[in-house]
Design a protein around this motif. Structure first.
Motif, mmCIF file in Angstrom:
data_model
loop_
_atom_site.group_PDB
_atom_site.id
_atom_site.type_symbol
_atom_site.label_atom_id
_atom_site.label_comp_id
_atom_site.label_asym_id
_atom_site.label_seq_id
_atom_site.Cartn_x
_atom_site.Cartn_y
_atom_site.Cartn_z
ATOM 1 N N LYS A 86 0.836 -1.212 0.000
ATOM 2 C CA LYS A 86 0.000 0.000 0.000
ATOM 3 C C LYS A 86 0.867 1.259 0.000
ATOM 4 O O LYS A 86 0.467 2.295 -0.548
ATOM 5 C CB LYS A 86 -0.962 -0.013 1.178
ATOM 6 C CG LYS A 86 -2.035 -1.098 1.062
ATOM 7 C CD LYS A 86 -3.077 -0.970 2.160
ATOM 8 C CE LYS A 86 -4.180 -2.011 1.976
ATOM 9 N NZ LYS A 86 -3.705 -3.383 2.219
ATOM 10 N N LEU A 92 -2.403 -2.184 -8.402
ATOM 11 C CA LEU A 92 -3.114 -1.909 -7.153
ATOM 12 C C LEU A 92 -3.743 -3.176 -6.584
ATOM 13 O O LEU A 92 -3.744 -3.388 -5.370
ATOM 14 C CB LEU A 92 -4.180 -0.832 -7.376
ATOM 15 C CG LEU A 92 -3.659 0.588 -7.617
ATOM 16 C CD1 LEU A 92 -4.824 1.539 -7.881
ATOM 17 C CD2 LEU A 92 -2.826 1.098 -6.435
ATOM 18 N N SER A 109 -2.481 -4.492 -2.935
ATOM 19 C CA SER A 109 -3.432 -4.541 -1.824
ATOM 20 C C SER A 109 -3.290 -5.820 -1.005
ATOM 21 O O SER A 109 -3.833 -5.923 0.093
ATOM 22 C CB SER A 109 -4.868 -4.439 -2.357
ATOM 23 O OG SER A 109 -5.255 -5.616 -3.051
ATOM 24 N N LYS A 110 -2.529 -6.791 -1.538
ATOM 25 C CA LYS A 110 -2.479 -8.124 -0.920
ATOM 26 C C LYS A 110 -1.183 -8.444 -0.194
ATOM 27 O O LYS A 110 -1.093 -9.487 0.456
ATOM 28 C CB LYS A 110 -2.684 -9.197 -2.003
ATOM 29 C CG LYS A 110 -4.014 -9.109 -2.719
ATOM 30 C CD LYS A 110 -4.116 -10.192 -3.760
ATOM 31 C CE LYS A 110 -5.497 -10.189 -4.400
ATOM 32 N NZ LYS A 110 -5.672 -11.342 -5.277
ATOM 33 N N SER A 128 -9.542 3.041 -4.895
ATOM 34 C CA SER A 128 -8.428 2.459 -4.146
ATOM 35 C C SER A 128 -8.628 2.537 -2.635
ATOM 36 O O SER A 128 -8.090 1.711 -1.890
ATOM 37 C CB SER A 128 -7.117 3.142 -4.531
ATOM 38 O OG SER A 128 -7.050 4.459 -3.995
ATOM 39 N N ASP A 161 -9.680 -0.486 -0.727
ATOM 40 C CA ASP A 161 -8.670 -1.513 -0.464
ATOM 41 C C ASP A 161 -7.637 -1.053 0.558
ATOM 42 O O ASP A 161 -6.622 -1.722 0.760
ATOM 43 C CB ASP A 161 -7.951 -1.881 -1.765
ATOM 44 C CG ASP A 161 -8.579 -3.071 -2.461
ATOM 45 O OD1 ASP A 161 -9.256 -3.864 -1.787
ATOM 46 O OD2 ASP A 161 -8.395 -3.212 -3.686
ATOM 47 N N PHE A 182 -5.850 1.855 0.447
ATOM 48 C CA PHE A 182 -4.913 2.870 -0.019
ATOM 49 C C PHE A 182 -5.411 4.250 0.397
ATOM 50 O O PHE A 182 -6.589 4.441 0.700
ATOM 51 C CB PHE A 182 -4.784 2.815 -1.549
ATOM 52 C CG PHE A 182 -4.184 1.549 -2.070
ATOM 53 C CD1 PHE A 182 -2.805 1.368 -2.089
ATOM 54 C CD2 PHE A 182 -4.988 0.524 -2.546
ATOM 55 C CE1 PHE A 182 -2.253 0.193 -2.578
ATOM 56 C CE2 PHE A 182 -4.447 -0.661 -3.037
ATOM 57 C CZ PHE A 182 -3.071 -0.826 -3.055
#
Length: 287
Positions: A151, A200, A204-205, A244, A247, A249
């Motif tokens: 992130k 992204l 995110s993971k 975003s 998630d 961000f």
């Protein structure tokens, strides 16, 4: 030692000369277990003829598919679906790999946990392969290799309204980690910034790696999408910036506002973005 299969996937289109250079840069990789998947979206047979003459009879690791009709974004998905590797690296048919790109990037997946994206500095080149000075998006982020929260890297790109992460050629990732088709982010297919959408999703993971070496070469020329499509390339940034946040961000108000203002600054004064500016002002006034 067993070497995981890496799929280098190429959505080809009408560039047999630079594709040949790209192909040679894969075949020269120091990493020993690579397949090459080419899905040809060309409007003629020049790419096919070049590959049949120079590669297909000699390199069984090359898999070639000629599309019956132009697939555009679906061609990117087709490349991904036909890849057999545990890892994926897209290669644009006008870009080039450094010979140690795959081996140097893959090491981080083995040495660190929860890596979902490995990227690097990319050297800009001209039509004939000569080095160019960096453009805004390709300026080196760090002078040393960094492993960071995904992130954090996403936020750097979003707050600058610039894809500092890299073009499709730049990034290596695990196939299993890209759980939506390439360029789909939170249910929307992005076309002009499909690479940012994919990054992204991956960021995110887990964690990201940035390598300051030039492990790929990004060719700048008059016929690439960013030039032929012009300022339309910014039309999707606002949507992806807002999406975003779902998630994680741009988690603070300050980061979100910085990203919105960066976009606003890029499109200020262009009438076609008046609605976007009104949308941003509305968000800023109510936040």
């Amino acid at each position: 030692m067993q070497h995981a299969l890496v799929s280098v996937v190429i959505p080809a289109y009408n560039r047999p000369h630079t594709l040949k250079i790209a192909m040679d840069s894969i075949l020269e990789q120091t990493y020993p277990n690579i397949e090459i998947v080419i899905c040809d979206d060309s409007s003629n047979n020049e790419v096919q003829q070049m590959l049949e003459a120079a590669y297909l009879p000699f390199y069984p690791q090359v898999k070639y598919y000629k599309n019956e009709k132009n697939l555009f974004l679906e061609n990117w998905h087709k490349c991904f679906d036909l890849a057999s590797g545990e890892y994926i690296n897209y290669l644009m048919d006008d870009d080039v790999f450094h010979k140690e790109k795959i081996s140097k990037m893959l090491r981080f997946f083995h040495e660190f946990e929860n890596i979902t994206l490995v990227t690097s500095y990319r050297q800009t080149i001209n039509e004939s392969g000569g080095f160019l000075a960096p453009i805004a998006a390709t300026v080196k982020l760090y002078e040393e290799t960094r492993v960071m929260d995904g992130k954090m890297l996403g936020n750097i790109a979003l707050t600058r309204c610039l894809n500092v992460i890299g073009e499709p050629t730049t990034v290596l990732f695990k196939k299993a980690d890209l759980t939506e088709p390439f360029g789909v982010y939170r249910g929307k297919q992005y076309s002009l910034i499909n690479d940012m959408a994919a990054w992204l999703l991956l960021l995110s993971k887990g964690k990201a790696v940035y390598i300051p070496e030039a492990l790929s070469y990004f060719r700048l020329h008059a016929n690439q999408n960013n030039n032929t499509l012009g300022f339309k390339a910014f039309s999707e940034w606002l949507d992806i910036t807002i999406a975003s946040r779902e998630d994680g961000f741009l988690e603070t108000k300050e980061l979100f506002e910085t990203a919105l203002l960066a976009y606003r600054k890029r499109v200020q004064g262009y009438p076609q973005f008046a609605a976007d500016i009104q949308r941003i002002d509305s968000i800023l006034n109510t936040s």
